[in-house]
Design an enzyme around this catalytic site. Structure first.
Site, PDB file in Angstrom:
ATOM      1  N   ASP A 458       1.830 -12.296   4.718  1.00 31.98           N
ATOM      2  CA  ASP A 458       2.412 -11.147   4.030  1.00 31.98           C
ATOM      3  C   ASP A 458       3.675 -10.682   4.727  1.00 31.98           C
ATOM      4  OD1 ASP A 458       0.829 -10.396   6.240  1.00 31.98           O
ATOM      5  OD2 ASP A 458       0.546  -8.369   5.479  1.00 31.98           O
ATOM      6  N   GLU A 464      -0.286  -7.722  11.750  1.00 28.61           N
ATOM      7  CA  GLU A 464      -0.949  -8.198  10.541  1.00 28.61           C
ATOM      8  C   GLU A 464      -0.664  -9.688  10.393  1.00 28.61           C
ATOM      9  OE1 GLU A 464      -1.719  -6.559   6.011  1.00 28.61           O
ATOM     10  OE2 GLU A 464      -0.449  -5.460   7.389  1.00 28.61           O
ATOM     11  N   TRP A 525      -6.158 -11.021  -6.150  1.00 28.41           N
ATOM     12  CA  TRP A 525      -6.348 -11.637  -4.827  1.00 28.41           C
ATOM     13  C   TRP A 525      -7.358 -12.790  -4.958  1.00 28.41           C
ATOM     14  CZ3 TRP A 525      -3.911  -7.331  -5.634  1.00 28.41           C
ATOM     15  CH2 TRP A 525      -3.004  -6.857  -4.705  1.00 28.41           C
ATOM     16  N   GLU A 738       8.606  -4.767   1.604  1.00 28.68           N
ATOM     17  CA  GLU A 738       7.257  -4.514   1.113  1.00 28.68           C
ATOM     18  C   GLU A 738       7.261  -3.430   0.035  1.00 28.68           C
ATOM     19  OE1 GLU A 738       2.826  -3.578   2.955  1.00 28.68           O
ATOM     20  OE2 GLU A 738       4.615  -3.090   4.141  1.00 28.68           O
TER      21      GLU A 738
END
Length: 862
Positions: A458, A464, A525, A738
């Site tokens: 991401d 992350e 997802w 983002e």
């Protein structure tokens, strides 16, 4: 007119050393401008063990054709040439250049007793793992013909032989779901060996295997001790094979890398360097021993993806002082990688490098990093030295430097940014008459590069950097055009299926799944297990990959989705849905304006339709009929739940209308026309600003074009205010963000906790640009038949687009002059294009089918 074979590949490998397929499928691209050429037959010449065999096949196939000979054995090299034949009165090609292919180690027995080893050094389990250095001396008394090193790590590794680096991979073997698929690498090390004394050394860092991952900073997810597994196989002139396996005869120590962590950076102490440690004759008498640890060789796998490599160097553009007087470097581009430093300073002094993406209030902005320290520390040796880290990486444009020595000028000669990513071939190229759109497209490419880093992540900078499935589900259509992702995503998808089997048949939100126990099944997802293979299939036509993923797609639909009595999503299930809707609060990005179950139900129907189509392509007729019937029944249930009798949708939002329009969920033909008109009205009333989140953004433009409203999307694409793509460009973004407003209009950083400046998801608009401005898209899986359908608009006067298809280079180039649309199209041999010209005739838009060659067209826009 000319015809030649431009390249020959095996499976999806640009380099076919150490592949995992004993009978690899073969593909070749064509080059040349020969007109209307199609292949009637091909010949494959395969040379192995000094003997050549030729196989002739009467077929038009030139992509992923079957291996015609006996399977290759582990380590067996074969050389392949191809030539193709046309039909009557058509030329054939000459033989291609010879290309070699060689499998790696295809079974556990082929590892010749090599075991995974770790140091006898005691380690503190719940702390950063200090990298370990391993070494071994060995003799080779015969002349060396060839040598291969097969290696992987419980961590990430660098290998050396006789003091020289092995290969050019970094952070190898990359990140996989190690308990299911643990990759090893194969290197040709013939030139590094010598007759007589030799030595091999391996350095192992914690990487993703044992390092802290996710915002939870969970350590030791796969193991708590660093080690490696390797086999050096040497073939001598007398036909003997010598094996040097990893075993307890190796020794171990620590060295100058004190710590090296994915999120936090590397600490390197030059005063602890060990000169000559990987060279023969080194005195290792004070080194510790090693011992074997349990390792399941059945999970070993050769890579599908290309390795992570150093791809590019970026020069330093500016050195300046922050508001508080600190020294800051600006490389002019938000990138992923690290610094290479050339420096001399006092022995024992330390220089620190803090990496950030943006500046805020005159200082480097560290808040978006959350818990990631993103800092490298270099303790100097006192001599001239060149250094770059080994087992970390950063997402950055700016670097704050402290402790830089006066003896060395801090400039472009002393500091360079090294750009690192998975080494995929770039296949898509785009340029148009609007420089802001060109910059947007460049930013999309940079975000893809930074996040296609062993897995599709991401973001590359904060705590992350995970393989979020929803992000790649939205972006795959764009990604597959820009780079050759066939091997990269094929390998990652294998892990999706493996992790799915451990998560009640629902793909976890991130792959590899380091968030075990966090969430379960969710639309979009979870739908990635269907959508990503389907998008890959459209680009590469790989039925083998599709077959590999079929069981996972079925399990998702049949067992993974939490359903209500109508077969739609259970109304108490967790959903991300239209994540990051522009109207969602900064600290609650899931609070979208479109009902999350409307979104989820629509995607469920879309996935059901895709699985029906996949079943048909794989010739599973019963399954195809079943899922097609399910699609019909679910659509009726959707209509009862979300669409009134007059065709009004429960949520008349940009996403709420886009999904039923694009997925074809209305009951009456008239409902589509009316809904498309309402969608246009909503966008106009919103001043052409984006009103969609993850669920709708990547489909909005395609939907509008499908209903002859591409002019509306041009206005949205060219919107310069937030939320809009060009706002990011005008705010000096060099990657896609983002959030639409990761930087606010006043120049401050968005206060939301999740504020990244390098996320590829909103870059999914690239697919619309490719297919509508450039005009190129496949009509049959694999690009054997493709469309050239330019939608002129947005005051654009020209565009050029090129795509390296499985058949060769596809190109469209157009310009508008004096009301005339002029188009040039390049079609590679053995394929054809359906060209649609803008402008109206009595019978509508003109459409013509052309074969290979260069074709020129002209039409009136009046």
């Amino acid at each position: 007119m000319s015809l030649s074979i431009a390249s020959v590949t095996f499976e999806h490998h640009r380099s076919a050393l150490g592949i995992g397929e004993p009978s690899p499928r073969i593909s070749w691209r064509f080059d040349g401008t020969v007109s209307n050429w199609t292949q009637s037959a091909y010949e494959l010449e395969i040379q192995r063990a000094g003997e050549a065999s030729t196989f002739r096949v009467n077929s038009s196939d030139s992509v992923l054709v079957p291996w015609p000979a006996d399977p290759l054995q582990s380590g067996e090299e074969a050389t392949v040439r191809v030539r193709a034949f046309g039909h009557s009165n058509q030329p054939g090609s000459s033989w291609s250049e010879p290309v070699t292919v060689e499998p790696g180690l295809l079974s556990a027995d082929d590892w010749q007793g090599a075991v995974a080893i770790v140091s006898d050094r005691e380690t503190e389990v719940n702390a950063t793992h200090r990298p370990i250095y391993f070494r071994k001396d060995f003799d080779v008394d015969e002349e060396i013909l060839s040598a291969r090193l097969y290696i992987t790590a419980l961590g990430v590794y660098e290998a050396e032989i006789n003091g020289q680096a092995v290969g050019d991979h970094v952070l190898a073997p990359g990140w996989q779901s190690y308990t299911h698929r643990h990759e090893y690498n194969t290197y040709d090390v013939t030139d590094l060996l010598q007759a007589g004394d030799n030595a091999i050394g391996v350095t192992v860092g914690e990487g993703w295997y044992a390092g802290a991952l996710s915002w939870n900073m969970i350590r030791n997810i796969y193991g708590d001790t660093l080690g490696f597994l390797s086999l050096l196989s040497i073939t001598t002139a007398n036909g003997e094979t010598i094996y040097i396996p990893s075993d307890s005869t190796w020794t171990s120590s620590t060295g100058p890398i004190v710590a090296s962590e994915i999120y936090n950076g590397e600490t390197y102490d030059s005063t602890q360097e060990i000169e000559g440690w990987s060279e023969p004759g080194f005195d290792a008498s004070d080194w510790l021993g090693t011992h074997e640890v349990e390792f399941d060789k059945s999970v070993l796998a050769a890579p599908d993806a290309p390795p992570v490599r150093r791809i590019e160097e970026r020069k330093l553009e500016n050195v300046f002082k922050s508001a508080s007087g600190k020294t800051v470097l600006d490389f002019g581009q938000n990138l992923v990688g690290w610094l290479r430093v050339r420096v001399k300073g006092p022995q024992g002094s330390t220089v620190s490098f803090l990496h950030t993406e943006v500046m805020e209030n005159g200082e480097v902005a560290t808040r978006p990093l959350r818990n990631a320290k993103a800092t490298d520390n270099l303790t100097l040796s006192g001599d001239d030295q060149e250094w770059e880290p080994s087992f970390t990486f950063h997402g950055f444009r700016f670097v704050q430097v402290t402790g830089w020595p006066e003896e060395t000028e801090l400039d472009a000669d002393s500091v360079t940014a090294i750009v690192i990513n998975s080494d995929m071939e770039q296949t898509g190229f785009f340029n148009c008459s609007n420089p802001l759109l060109n910059k947007l497209h460049e930013n999309i490419i940079w975000s893809m590069r930074g996040n296609f880093f062993s897995i599709p992540t991401d973001c590359p900078q904060r705590d992350e950097r995970l393989g979020w499935t929803g992000d790649i589900n939205a972006f795959a259509r764009t990604a597959n055009f820009i780079y050759d992702t066939a091997g990269f995503l094929r390998g990652w998808l294998k892990d999706v299926h493996s992790e799915q089997l451990e998560n009640n048949y629902a793909p976890p939100f991130v792959i590899p799944n380091v968030l075990a126990g966090w969430g379960s099944a969710a639309s979009i997802w979870g739908d990635a297990i269907v959508g990503v293979p389907w998008a890959l299939f459209q680009t590469y036509g790989d039925k083998g990959m599709l077959a590999e993923q079929y069981a996972g797609a079925q399990l998702w639909l049949d067992k993974g989705i939490l359903r209500n009595e109508a077969g739609l999503w259970n109304r108490s299930s967790f959903q991300f849905a239209d994540w990051l809707d522009p109207l969602a609060p900064p600290d609650s990005p899931g609070d979208a304006t479109t009902n999350k179950y409307l979104v989820s139900d629509a995607y469920l129907i879309h996935s059901t339709e895709m699985v029906a189509n996949i079943s048909a392509y794989l010739e599973y007729s019963e399954e195809a009929e079943k899922y097609a019937a399910d699609r019909v029944n679910l659509t009726r249930a959707f209509q009862r739940a979300w669409i009134s009798n007059n065709g009004t949708v429960a949520n008349e939002t940009q996403t709420g209308l886009t999904l039923p329009l694009y997925f074809k969920l209305f009951a009456q033909p008239s409902h589509y026309t009316a809904a498309a008109s309402r969608l246009v009205d909503i966008i106009e009333e919103n001043d052409y600003k984006v009103g969609t989140g993850f669920a709708g953004t990547h489909l909005l433009g395609h939907t509008l074009s499908q209903y002859n409203a591409s002019s509306t999307f041009y206005n949205t694409l060219l919107q310069e205010d937030v939320p809009g793509w060009l706002f990011q460009v005008l705010m000096n973004g060099t990657t896609t963000w983002e959030r639409w407003d990761s930087i606010l209009a006043n120049g401050s950083v968005n206060p939301g906790e999740m504020t990244s400046f390098n996320h590829y998801a909103v870059g999914s608009v690239g697919a619309w640009m490719h297919e509508n401005i450039g005009g190129l898209k496949p009509l049959t899986p694999g690009w054997k038949r493709f469309a050239v359908d330019v939608r002129v608009g947005g005051d654009l006067t020209s565009a050029n687009e090129r795509f390296v298809s499985p058949y060769g280079v596809v190109e469209s180039s157009w310009r508008v002059e004096n009301g005339l649309f002029r188009l040039a199209v390049r079609v590679p041999p053995n394929s054809e294009a359906v060209v649609t010209l803008p402008g109206m005739t009595r019978s509508g838009r003109k459409q013509v089918t052309v074969g290979s060659g260069v074709h020129r067209f002209e039409s009136s826009l009046g």
